[in-house]
Design a protein around this motif. Sequence first.
Motif: not given
Length: 320
Positions: A39, A82, A284
């Motif tokens: 992330y 995320g 992600l």
Amino acid sequence: MTPENFTWAWGAPAEFILLGITDRWDLRLTLFLIFLPVYLVSLLGNVGMMLLIHVDAQLHTPMYFFLANLSLLDACYSSAIGPKMLVDQLLPRASIPYAACVLQMFLFAGLADAECCLLAAMAYDRYVAIGNPLLYTTAMSRPLCLVLLGASGLGGAVSAVVHTTFTFRLSFCGSREVNSFFCDIPPLLAISCNDTSLNELLLFAVCGFIQTATLSAIAVSYGFIAGAVIRMRSAESRWRAASTCGSHLTAVAMLYGTLIFMYLRPSSSYALDTDKMASVFYTLVIPALNPLIYSLRNKEVKEALRRTWSRCCGPQRRHR
């Protein structure tokens, strides 16, 4: 009657329970340690790409205008899911308020479909640049770029409104446990106590239309690009055109392959436990890979990075 019971009685729970990727604590901690750097790479890479394009005047072209907006979409897209997912890996019980679930689905659906439309606009931009390079900046004028960007945003917004409205008009009078790590459409349909046939039809129709239309636009653009490349006499020109399109084609293949697998199939074939890993990939991993793909394979971006680095750090070195 408590507010929670009141909302539950009307079929709208106060919150949903997110089952996450796994219920094993050791695996959740491992996943946190894996997903956190992914992330951060996604966020820093996309924000860095936007800043680089903004500060380097030589990147103020239509191609990099679209690339900066793609980075903006990816940064927002991964940030909508995320941070919440990372925090939930460390909690014994992950939940999300009803209103937050609605907002998360709206952002996720809108940004995903807007990115599909933007990739189609970028394919057209590549066709104009390769097919008619002398008139590129004239043909891809600022108003046209803004129109293409606005159309991408409008397409995403319409899709988000449709999916969010029709999903949350359902009643959730049974289980509140969403078998996912975010408020995705198929897991929510699975726990509804209403008939979801219309929702499944809309999911297939809206996603199918957007992905078919944008993929068709991309295919047509690259058909014209292939014709233009074949007519080129210089091997160097052909290689430059191929390298320019390679990054875009890689991004298209990753995103569309995952979205088609996730949403353009019968509901009877959904396997929510298996689909979670595909969801991780497009929420992600893909946003983290895009800035790497466009920077590592792009000579102009690497040169702009060197120029920016020398402007920022060069005077300090000379002063020392």
